[in-house]
Design a protein around this motif. Structure first.
Motif, PDB file in Angstrom:
ATOM      1  N   UNK A   8       0.839  -1.185   0.000  1.00 43.51           N
ATOM      2  CA  UNK A   8       0.000   0.000   0.000  1.00 43.51           C
ATOM      3  C   UNK A   8       0.883   1.247   0.000  1.00 43.51           C
ATOM      4  N   UNK A   9       0.531   2.222  -0.834  1.00 47.38           N
ATOM      5  CA  UNK A   9       1.307   3.455  -0.917  1.00 47.38           C
ATOM      6  C   UNK A   9       1.079   4.273   0.347  1.00 47.38           C
ATOM      7  N   UNK A  10       2.170   4.675   0.976  1.00 46.49           N
ATOM      8  CA  UNK A  10       2.091   5.530   2.156  1.00 46.49           C
ATOM      9  C   UNK A  10       2.637   6.905   1.819  1.00 46.49           C
ATOM     10  N   UNK A  11       2.665   7.789   2.792  1.00 46.99           N
ATOM     11  CA  UNK A  11       3.035   9.184   2.559  1.00 46.99           C
ATOM     12  C   UNK A  11       4.292   9.395   1.759  1.00 46.99           C
ATOM     13  N   UNK A  12       5.373   8.703   2.127  1.00 51.44           N
ATOM     14  CA  UNK A  12       6.637   8.924   1.441  1.00 51.44           C
ATOM     15  C   UNK A  12       6.656   8.290   0.046  1.00 51.44           C
ATOM     16  N   UNK A  13       5.664   7.426  -0.235  1.00 53.66           N
ATOM     17  CA  UNK A  13       5.640   6.758  -1.538  1.00 53.66           C
ATOM     18  C   UNK A  13       4.831   7.480  -2.596  1.00 53.66           C
ATOM     19  N   UNK A  14       4.075   8.509  -2.216  1.00 53.43           N
ATOM     20  CA  UNK A  14       3.218   9.181  -3.188  1.00 53.43           C
ATOM     21  C   UNK A  14       3.973   9.884  -4.311  1.00 53.43           C
ATOM     22  N   UNK A  15       5.113  10.531  -4.054  1.00 57.07           N
ATOM     23  CA  UNK A  15       5.844  11.157  -5.169  1.00 57.07           C
ATOM     24  C   UNK A  15       6.239  10.156  -6.254  1.00 57.07           C
ATOM     25  N   UNK A  16       6.688   8.958  -5.855  1.00 59.20           N
ATOM     26  CA  UNK A  16       7.063   7.946  -6.843  1.00 59.20           C
ATOM     27  C   UNK A  16       5.840   7.450  -7.602  1.00 59.20           C
ATOM     28  N   UNK A  17       4.711   7.281  -6.894  1.00 55.55           N
ATOM     29  CA  UNK A  17       3.476   6.866  -7.551  1.00 55.55           C
ATOM     30  C   UNK A  17       3.004   7.924  -8.537  1.00 55.55           C
ATOM     31  N   UNK A  18       3.095   9.188  -8.135  1.00 56.56           N
ATOM     32  CA  UNK A  18       2.707  10.270  -9.036  1.00 56.56           C
ATOM     33  C   UNK A  18       3.600  10.309 -10.273  1.00 56.56           C
ATOM     34  N   UNK A  19       4.888  10.143 -10.081  1.00 55.56           N
ATOM     35  CA  UNK A  19       5.818  10.144 -11.210  1.00 55.56           C
ATOM     36  C   UNK A  19       5.474   9.028 -12.192  1.00 55.56           C
ATOM     37  N   UNK A  20       5.119   7.869 -11.656  1.00 52.83           N
ATOM     38  CA  UNK A  20       4.734   6.741 -12.495  1.00 52.83           C
ATOM     39  C   UNK A  20       3.482   7.072 -13.307  1.00 52.83           C
ATOM     40  N   UNK A  21       2.474   7.634 -12.651  1.00 56.70           N
ATOM     41  CA  UNK A  21       1.243   7.994 -13.344  1.00 56.70           C
ATOM     42  C   UNK A  21       1.484   9.059 -14.408  1.00 56.70           C
ATOM     43  N   UNK A  22       2.322  10.020 -14.112  1.00 55.41           N
ATOM     44  CA  UNK A  22       2.624  11.063 -15.096  1.00 55.41           C
ATOM     45  C   UNK A  22       3.257  10.461 -16.357  1.00 55.41           C
ATOM     46  N   UNK A  23       4.067   9.441 -16.165  1.00 53.71           N
ATOM     47  CA  UNK A  23       4.731   8.814 -17.310  1.00 53.71           C
ATOM     48  C   UNK A  23       3.723   8.160 -18.249  1.00 53.71           C
ATOM     49  N   UNK A  24       2.666   7.572 -17.675  1.00 51.83           N
ATOM     50  CA  UNK A  24       1.651   6.887 -18.474  1.00 51.83           C
ATOM     51  C   UNK A  24       0.344   7.684 -18.564  1.00 51.83           C
ATOM     52  N   UNK A  25       0.416   8.979 -18.308  1.00 52.61           N
ATOM     53  CA  UNK A  25      -0.790   9.784 -18.120  1.00 52.61           C
ATOM     54  C   UNK A  25      -1.767   9.724 -19.283  1.00 52.61           C
ATOM     55  N   UNK A  26      -1.278   9.726 -20.514  1.00 54.19           N
ATOM     56  CA  UNK A  26      -2.181   9.715 -21.671  1.00 54.19           C
ATOM     57  C   UNK A  26      -3.114   8.508 -21.646  1.00 54.19           C
ATOM     58  N   UNK A  27      -2.672   7.421 -20.983  1.00 56.85           N
ATOM     59  CA  UNK A  27      -3.439   6.183 -20.965  1.00 56.85           C
ATOM     60  C   UNK A  27      -4.274   6.011 -19.697  1.00 56.85           C
ATOM     61  N   UNK A  28      -4.116   6.911 -18.736  1.00 57.32           N
ATOM     62  CA  UNK A  28      -4.770   6.685 -17.437  1.00 57.32           C
ATOM     63  C   UNK A  28      -5.242   7.993 -16.800  1.00 57.32           C
ATOM     64  N   UNK A  29      -5.934   8.832 -17.553  1.00 53.68           N
ATOM     65  CA  UNK A  29      -6.423  10.103 -17.006  1.00 53.68           C
ATOM     66  C   UNK A  29      -7.408   9.853 -15.870  1.00 53.68           C
ATOM     67  N   UNK A  30      -8.334   8.927 -16.059  1.00 52.41           N
ATOM     68  CA  UNK A  30      -9.317   8.635 -15.003  1.00 52.41           C
ATOM     69  C   UNK A  30      -8.627   8.192 -13.721  1.00 52.41           C
ATOM     70  N   UNK A  31      -7.686   7.273 -13.840  1.00 54.24           N
ATOM     71  CA  UNK A  31      -6.965   6.788 -12.661  1.00 54.24           C
ATOM     72  C   UNK A  31      -6.168   7.907 -12.002  1.00 54.24           C
ATOM     73  N   UNK A  32      -5.516   8.732 -12.819  1.00 53.90           N
ATOM     74  CA  UNK A  32      -4.721   9.834 -12.270  1.00 53.90           C
ATOM     75  C   UNK A  32      -5.600  10.838 -11.537  1.00 53.90           C
ATOM     76  N   UNK A  33      -6.778  11.116 -12.091  1.00 50.72           N
ATOM     77  CA  UNK A  33      -7.699  12.055 -11.451  1.00 50.72           C
ATOM     78  C   UNK A  33      -8.148  11.530 -10.098  1.00 50.72           C
ATOM     79  N   UNK A  34      -8.417  10.226 -10.007  1.00 50.18           N
ATOM     80  CA  UNK A  34      -8.809   9.634  -8.723  1.00 50.18           C
ATOM     81  C   UNK A  34      -7.650   9.663  -7.739  1.00 50.18           C
ATOM     82  N   UNK A  35      -6.446   9.440  -8.229  1.00 50.62           N
ATOM     83  CA  UNK A  35      -5.255   9.490  -7.382  1.00 50.62           C
ATOM     84  C   UNK A  35      -5.087  10.888  -6.785  1.00 50.62           C
ATOM     85  N   UNK A  36      -5.313  11.906  -7.585  1.00 50.50           N
ATOM     86  CA  UNK A  36      -5.163  13.284  -7.130  1.00 50.50           C
ATOM     87  C   UNK A  36      -6.199  13.636  -6.064  1.00 50.50           C
ATOM     88  N   UNK A  37      -7.444  13.183  -6.268  1.00 44.22           N
ATOM     89  CA  UNK A  37      -8.530  13.574  -5.377  1.00 44.22           C
ATOM     90  C   UNK A  37      -8.569  12.768  -4.082  1.00 44.22           C
TER      91      UNK A  37
END
Length: 278
Positions: A8-37
């Motif tokens: 499970x992603x914890x506080x210190x792991x969110x930057x790495x998770x965000x970086x991963x999502x940004x890399x694949x962002x064109x394919x996962x806008x819905x997932x990224x939006x949920x991650x942000x909110x």
């Protein structure tokens, strides 16, 4: 970090998770939006070097797998316990990711009752110029105002019945009205008006790090084939692109007319997208 264990992603792991999502962002806008909110239920799989190689996000009764280039997806040990405790009504993402997650869920006794396939499409440059002149000359494009609510609700209800609800689901007017009010309060929307009547609409339905996602595209059946959808999409896209963000959308694979309108506006197909309902 283990190369084969989900965590499970914890506080210190969110930057790495965000970086991963940004890399694949064109394919996962819905997932990224949920991650942000909302970040309550986000898990990661570590690659051989310890980097995030896959993500699994839960939000609003849906699971969003973002497996990227990873072809080896072990079953999360938490999955069975999680499915017992937390309702999951759908899984959505690019086709191959949803297929892999479904296989893992089937091993736990959960089987999809309906699968809907889409074309995932994107636009990052100005829409096609000719698309901006499509449709009847007297067509008016404008944002909604409070006086539109009753007419817009009828249009939005028709859209949900035709494009959103799974075949066996029943229409819930109160839920539809709630969805419309949420869109009007938090998303961007454009209406198409012809001779004083609202004949079409579309809106954003997700915003990720650098992309908008368009949804809710609907034209009254009696006004289809006139180029209204093409012009709405092109004009709306121009407004969104002016903010510096790219645009993503997904359209049902069998809806050839919708795909044609998006292609005319300048969109291109990225890959397959799927929503599976449970």
């Amino acid at each position: 970090m283990s190369a084969s264990k989900w965590r499970k992603v914890s506080g210190e792991g969110y930057p790495a998770a965000e970086s991963y999502l940004r890399h694949f962002e064109r394919f996962c806008v819905s997932a990224s939006a949920r991650f942000i909110k909302k970040r309550d239920h986000v898990w990661y799989l570590a690659g051989p070097g310890g980097d995030v190689s896959s993500l699994l996000i839960h939000s609003r009764y849906s699971l969003y797998p973002v497996f990227g280039d990873n072809t080896l997806i072990p079953c999360p040990s938490f999955l069975k316990r999680f499915l017992i405790k937390v309702p999951v009504h759908s899984v959505q993402g690019i086709g191959r990711d949803v297929e892999r997650l479904e296989a893992l869920m089937e091993d736990q006794g959960y089987f999809a009752s309906e699968r809907i396939h889409y074309n995932l499409m994107s636009l990052d440059t100005a829409p096609a110029r000719q698309a901006l002149g499509a449709g009847p000359p007297s067509l008016v494009l404008r944002p909604p105002n409070p006086a539109d609510k009753e007419e817009l609700f009828a249009l939005h209800s028709a859209y949900e019945k035709e494009e959103v609800l799974p075949p066996d689901a029943s229409f819930n007017p109160a839920s539809s009205l709630h969805n419309l009010e949420r869109i009007l309060g938090s998303e961007r929307m454009l209406l198409a008006e012809l001779e004083g009547k609202i004949v079409g609409k579309l809106n954003t339905n997700a915003v990720s790090f650098t992309r908008f996602q368009i949804g809710g595209v609907y034209v009254r059946p009696e006004y289809r084939g006139l180029g209204i959808a093409t012009r709405m999409i092109a004009a709306f896209s121009s407004e969104l692109l002016a903010s510096g963000f790219g645009i993503t959308l997904f359209s049902k694979s069998h809806n050839k007319a919708a795909k044609k309108a998006y292609l005319k506006a300048g969109f291109s197909v990225l890959t397959d997208y799927r929503i599976s309902y449970f």
